[in-house]
Write a protein that holds these residues in place. Structure first.
Motif, PDB file in Angstrom:
ATOM      1  N   GLU A 188       0.977  -1.157   0.018  1.00 28.21           N
ATOM      2  CA  GLU A 188       0.137  -0.038  -0.022  1.00 28.21           C
ATOM      3  C   GLU A 188       0.732   1.125   0.070  1.00 28.21           C
ATOM      4  O   GLU A 188       0.526   2.117  -0.485  1.00 28.21           O
ATOM      5  CB  GLU A 188      -0.998  -0.059   0.999  1.00 28.21           C
ATOM      6  CG  GLU A 188      -1.657   1.341   1.413  1.00 28.21           C
ATOM      7  CD  GLU A 188      -2.451   1.888   0.342  1.00 28.21           C
ATOM      8  OE1 GLU A 188      -2.875   2.890   0.384  1.00 28.21           O
ATOM      9  OE2 GLU A 188      -3.005   0.965  -0.314  1.00 28.21           O
ATOM     10  N   ILE A 189       1.934   1.258   0.764  1.00 28.17           N
ATOM     11  CA  ILE A 189       2.872   2.263   0.748  1.00 28.17           C
ATOM     12  C   ILE A 189       3.291   2.516  -0.487  1.00 28.17           C
ATOM     13  O   ILE A 189       3.358   3.939  -0.989  1.00 28.17           O
ATOM     14  CB  ILE A 189       4.047   2.333   2.019  1.00 28.17           C
ATOM     15  CG1 ILE A 189       3.303   2.347   3.472  1.00 28.17           C
ATOM     16  CG2 ILE A 189       5.054   3.387   1.983  1.00 28.17           C
ATOM     17  CD1 ILE A 189       4.150   1.670   4.363  1.00 28.17           C
ATOM     18  N   ALA A 190       3.798   1.647  -1.259  1.00 26.79           N
ATOM     19  CA  ALA A 190       4.500   1.544  -2.526  1.00 26.79           C
ATOM     20  C   ALA A 190       3.305   2.178  -3.497  1.00 26.79           C
ATOM     21  O   ALA A 190       3.743   3.088  -4.538  1.00 26.79           O
ATOM     22  CB  ALA A 190       5.321   0.431  -3.026  1.00 26.79           C
ATOM     23  N   ASP A 191       2.135   1.540  -3.669  1.00 27.03           N
ATOM     24  CA  ASP A 191       1.130   1.773  -4.709  1.00 27.03           C
ATOM     25  C   ASP A 191      -0.044   2.711  -4.371  1.00 27.03           C
ATOM     26  O   ASP A 191      -0.786   3.121  -5.275  1.00 27.03           O
ATOM     27  CB  ASP A 191       0.894   0.578  -5.228  1.00 27.03           C
ATOM     28  CG  ASP A 191       2.035  -0.669  -5.716  1.00 27.03           C
ATOM     29  OD1 ASP A 191       2.965   0.074  -6.083  1.00 27.03           O
ATOM     30  OD2 ASP A 191       1.981  -1.659  -5.515  1.00 27.03           O
ATOM     31  N   GLY A 192      -0.317   2.834  -3.079  1.00 23.67           N
ATOM     32  CA  GLY A 192      -1.724   3.393  -2.730  1.00 23.67           C
ATOM     33  C   GLY A 192      -1.479   5.143  -3.093  1.00 23.67           C
ATOM     34  O   GLY A 192      -0.347   5.521  -3.180  1.00 23.67           O
ATOM     35  N   SER A 193      -2.633   5.657  -2.928  1.00 17.02           N
ATOM     36  CA  SER A 193      -2.714   7.155  -3.244  1.00 17.02           C
ATOM     37  C   SER A 193      -3.347   7.801  -2.071  1.00 17.02           C
ATOM     38  O   SER A 193      -3.175   9.159  -1.855  1.00 17.02           O
ATOM     39  CB  SER A 193      -3.259   7.485  -4.454  1.00 17.02           C
ATOM     40  OG  SER A 193      -4.524   7.105  -4.610  1.00 17.02           O
ATOM     41  N   ASN A 194      -4.442   7.269  -1.300  1.00 16.70           N
ATOM     42  CA  ASN A 194      -5.157   7.688  -0.352  1.00 16.70           C
ATOM     43  C   ASN A 194      -4.354   8.188   0.878  1.00 16.70           C
ATOM     44  O   ASN A 194      -3.606   7.232   1.407  1.00 16.70           O
ATOM     45  CB  ASN A 194      -6.530   7.022   0.193  1.00 16.70           C
ATOM     46  CG  ASN A 194      -7.183   7.670   0.963  1.00 16.70           C
ATOM     47  OD1 ASN A 194      -7.113   7.614   2.284  1.00 16.70           O
ATOM     48  ND2 ASN A 194      -8.262   8.341   0.534  1.00 16.70           N
ATOM     49  N   PRO A 195      -4.278   9.497   1.203  1.00 16.60           N
ATOM     50  CA  PRO A 195      -3.318   9.867   2.382  1.00 16.60           C
ATOM     51  C   PRO A 195      -3.786   9.038   3.785  1.00 16.60           C
ATOM     52  O   PRO A 195      -2.622   8.738   4.628  1.00 16.60           O
ATOM     53  CB  PRO A 195      -3.603  11.269   2.492  1.00 16.60           C
ATOM     54  CG  PRO A 195      -4.740  11.636   1.714  1.00 16.60           C
ATOM     55  CD  PRO A 195      -4.948  10.590   0.606  1.00 16.60           C
ATOM     56  N   ASP A 196      -4.867   9.051   3.962  1.00 22.78           N
ATOM     57  CA  ASP A 196      -5.155   8.446   5.250  1.00 22.78           C
ATOM     58  C   ASP A 196      -5.017   6.962   5.276  1.00 22.78           C
ATOM     59  O   ASP A 196      -4.414   6.148   6.101  1.00 22.78           O
ATOM     60  CB  ASP A 196      -6.856   8.410   5.544  1.00 22.78           C
ATOM     61  CG  ASP A 196      -7.124   9.869   5.757  1.00 22.78           C
ATOM     62  OD1 ASP A 196      -6.212  10.762   5.992  1.00 22.78           O
ATOM     63  OD2 ASP A 196      -8.445  10.301   5.176  1.00 22.78           O
ATOM     64  N   ALA A 197      -5.286   6.283   4.107  1.00 19.46           N
ATOM     65  CA  ALA A 197      -4.883   4.566   4.011  1.00 19.46           C
ATOM     66  C   ALA A 197      -3.227   4.536   4.097  1.00 19.46           C
ATOM     67  O   ALA A 197      -2.790   3.744   4.672  1.00 19.46           O
ATOM     68  CB  ALA A 197      -5.297   4.178   2.349  1.00 19.46           C
TER      69      ALA A 197
END
Length: 208
Positions: free
Chosen positions: A176-185
Motif C-alpha cells: 500500500e505504501i508503494a502503490d496507494g494514493s489515499n493519504p489516510d490509507a
C-alpha cells in the motif's frame, strides 16, 4: 497678490486631496484583493477534502484484504483469554485487539465512502490466502490447533502464528505504501508497519 496666493493654496489643497483620494482608492482595492486572496483559502480546504477522498485500486485492495486479515488477528487475540495465564501474551493480545478493531472500522468506512464492495468475511472463501501465500493468514487447521492448545503450548503456537501473521500484514502494508494514493490509507499502512514490527520483536524475545 494675496488672491493669487490663496488660489494657489486652494489648488494645492485640492491636489493633495485628490492624491489622498487616489491613494485611498488604491489601498481599498489592494485590501479587496487581499480579502479575495484570503477567501481563496476556502476552495483550498475543499481541495484538501477532495484529495483525502481520492483512492486507487491499491487503496481498495489494501482495505478489502487487510480487513479480514485484522479480523483473524483479533480472533486469535481473543483466544488468549482462558487459554493462558502468561501476562506478556495476554498484554500483547489485548494490544493487538485494541489497535486492529478500530482500524477495521476505518477500513469499512473508507470502502463505503469510495463506493467499493465490503470484504468477504467467509474465511473459507479467501482464495488460498493462507500462510503459504505470504499473507500470513492461518488456515482453518491452524486455528483449530490453536483453539485446542493451552498453557505454554498455546503461548508457543500463538506467538509463532502471530509473528507469521504480522509479517504478512507488514508486507501488505508496504505494498500500500508503494502503490496507494489515499493519504489516510497510507498513514494507516505506515502505522501498521511500525506497530507490528515492534510487536514481532517482542514476540521473538518471548519465544527465546
Amino acid at each position: 497678490m494675496r488672491t493669487k496666493v490663496m488660489a494657489s493654496l486652494a489648488a494645492a489643497a485640492a491636489s493633495a486631496f485628490l492624491v489622498v483620494g487616489c491613494s485611498n482608492d488604491s489601498t481599498d482595492s489592494s485590501m479587496d484583493g487581499h480579502s479575495m486572496g484570503s477567501m481563496s483559502s476556502a476552495p483550498m480546504s475543499s481541495a484538501q477534502a477532495s484529495a483525502s477522498a481520492e483512492f486507487n485500486d491499491a487503496d481498495v485492495m489494501f482495505a478489502q484484504m487487510m480487513y479480514p486479515h485484522h479480523a483473524q488477528a483479533v480472533e486469535m487475540a481473543d483466544m488468549a483469554n482462558g487459554r493462558t495465564d502468561n501476562p506478556d501474551v495476554l498484554s500483547l493480545a489485548s494490544a493487538i485487539a485494541g489497535a486492529q478493531q478500530p482500524e477495521m472500522d476505518q477500513m469499512t468506512a473508507w470502502l463505503t465512502e469510495w463506493g467499493q464492495p465490503m470484504p468477504d468475511m467467509d474465511m473459507s472463501d479467501m482464495g488460498g490466502m493462507d500462510h503459504s501465500s505470504g499473507s500470513g493468514m492461518m488456515t482453518a487447521q491452524d486455528m483449530d490447533a490453536l483453539m485446542a492448545a493451552s498453557g505454554p503450548e498455546f503461548d508457543r503456537q500463538w506467538l509463532t502464528m502471530m509473528i507469521a501473521h504480522h509479517t504478512g500484514a507488514i508486507e501488505m502494508a508496504n505494498t500500500e505504501i508503494a502503490d496507494g494514493s489515499n493519504p489516510d490509507a497510507l498513514e494507516m499502512a505506515r502505522a501498521i508497519v511500525a506497530t507490528q514490527q515492534q510487536e514481532i520483536e517482542t514476540m521473538q524475545r518471548l519465544l527465546g
